[in-house]
Design a protein around this motif. Sequence first.
Motif, short mmCIF file in Angstrom:
data_model
loop_
_atom_site.label_atom_id
_atom_site.label_comp_id
_atom_site.label_asym_id
_atom_site.label_seq_id
_atom_site.Cartn_x
_atom_site.Cartn_y
_atom_site.Cartn_z
N UNK A 40 0.83 -1.19 0.00
CA UNK A 40 0.00 0.00 0.00
C UNK A 40 0.86 1.24 0.00
N UNK A 41 0.73 2.07 -1.02
CA UNK A 41 1.48 3.32 -1.09
C UNK A 41 2.98 3.10 -1.05
N UNK B 191 -1.25 -6.62 -9.93
CA UNK B 191 -2.52 -5.90 -9.95
C UNK B 191 -2.30 -4.50 -9.39
N UNK B 192 -2.47 -3.48 -10.23
CA UNK B 192 -2.37 -2.09 -9.80
C UNK B 192 -3.78 -1.61 -9.49
N UNK B 193 -4.00 -1.18 -8.23
CA UNK B 193 -5.35 -0.85 -7.81
C UNK B 193 -5.40 0.53 -7.11
N UNK B 194 -5.34 1.64 -7.88
CA UNK B 194 -5.48 2.96 -7.24
C UNK B 194 -6.89 3.12 -6.66
N UNK B 195 -6.95 3.71 -5.50
CA UNK B 195 -8.21 3.80 -4.76
C UNK B 195 -9.25 4.65 -5.48
N UNK B 196 -8.82 5.70 -6.19
CA UNK B 196 -9.80 6.55 -6.84
C UNK B 196 -10.47 5.87 -8.03
N UNK B 197 -9.91 4.74 -8.46
CA UNK B 197 -10.50 3.98 -9.56
C UNK B 197 -11.21 2.71 -9.09
N UNK B 198 -10.65 2.06 -8.07
CA UNK B 198 -11.15 0.75 -7.66
C UNK B 198 -11.73 0.73 -6.24
N UNK B 199 -11.55 1.79 -5.48
CA UNK B 199 -11.95 1.75 -4.08
C UNK B 199 -10.90 1.01 -3.26
N UNK B 200 -11.28 0.60 -2.05
CA UNK B 200 -10.35 -0.14 -1.18
C UNK B 200 -9.97 -1.48 -1.82
N UNK B 201 -8.77 -1.95 -1.51
CA UNK B 201 -8.34 -3.24 -2.02
C UNK B 201 -9.32 -4.33 -1.58
N UNK B 202 -9.67 -5.19 -2.51
CA UNK B 202 -10.54 -6.32 -2.20
C UNK B 202 -9.68 -7.46 -1.67
N UNK C 240 -2.90 2.22 -3.96
CA UNK C 240 -2.46 3.57 -3.65
C UNK C 240 -3.62 4.53 -3.82
N UNK C 241 -3.39 5.79 -3.50
CA UNK C 241 -4.48 6.77 -3.61
C UNK C 241 -4.86 7.00 -5.08
N UNK C 242 -3.86 7.29 -5.91
CA UNK C 242 -4.05 7.52 -7.34
C UNK C 242 -2.90 6.86 -8.08
N UNK C 243 -3.04 6.68 -9.37
CA UNK C 243 -1.94 6.10 -10.15
C UNK C 243 -0.69 6.96 -10.05
#
Length: 308
Positions: free
Chosen positions: A110-111, A156-167, A137-140
């Motif tokens: 995370x981050x 798996x790249x999962x920015x929060x502003x696109x995907x929300x919290x990590x699943x 992370x917060x954003x890409x």
Amino acid sequence: MKLVLDKKEPVADGVVLLTLRDPDDSPLPAWTPGAHVDLVLGDGLVRQYSLCGDPADTSAYQVAVLRAPEGRGGSRHLHDVLAEGQLVEVGDPRNHFELVEARRYLFVAGGIGITPILPMVAWAEAAGRDWRLVYGGRTRSSMAFRTTLEQRANVEIRPQDEYGQLDLEASLGDPAPGTAVYCCGPESLLLAVEQQCAAWPRGALHVERFSPRTVAPPNSAEFEVELARTGAVLRVPSGKSVLDVLEEQRVSVLWSCREGTCGTCETTVLNGTPDHRDSVLTDEEQECGDVMMVCVSRSRSTRLVLDL
């Protein structure tokens, strides 16, 4: 050791990558994935940063530093004051987040927690191991080393502003025998991963914290510390740490964070039962009770015998 800041470059929003070299181009002490170093910044500032470069490259150390506006000043110093060409005191690498032998690896970052994970991923890939990385992370644009990592199919790249919290339920799934889980990031992520891995085999999860975890209040009763090498017996009152008392008696013990997160003050326990308050040792290591972090941990027994 005094190293020179050879290069300082932005690698994400609010993150700079520092490349440190010996002024005489001498090789630097070896390290393994998961290791960190102390940076001594003057005015009492000593901060720990994970090495994120290539362990095979002994010509340089690399650390990535996130600007923390509300922090204690270390990141601001490195972002705003330290300039290329300047010298900085750097401690030898220490590793309390080492890779264990496993059939497969699941990395969760995370981050800025990607920093110790990055060389682990490189090692696993070079060794031909089965591995997967989930990186949030917060954003890409805030995710350091994203462009290097996102080309790989098992990342798996999962920015929060696109995907929300990590699943995490989907990422971790059911317990997988033979899989080692490594996680680094903010405390909220670590707690969520610990909860998700509660049913996993004991010892499968490995985490590294940037700040002390929340633990129950320590045993505040006073106790004695016996120094095995001299036979001296010291009283540790409720309001002082073992480290405080040792320093008062001019007993030399290396320390850095004084909050149980860096592992610098790890001391061997020869007898007695420590009351562990650190965020470094695993549950198994704490249960073993043969070492303790004297900056925060106390005692469950009336006397501890330390190898000092």
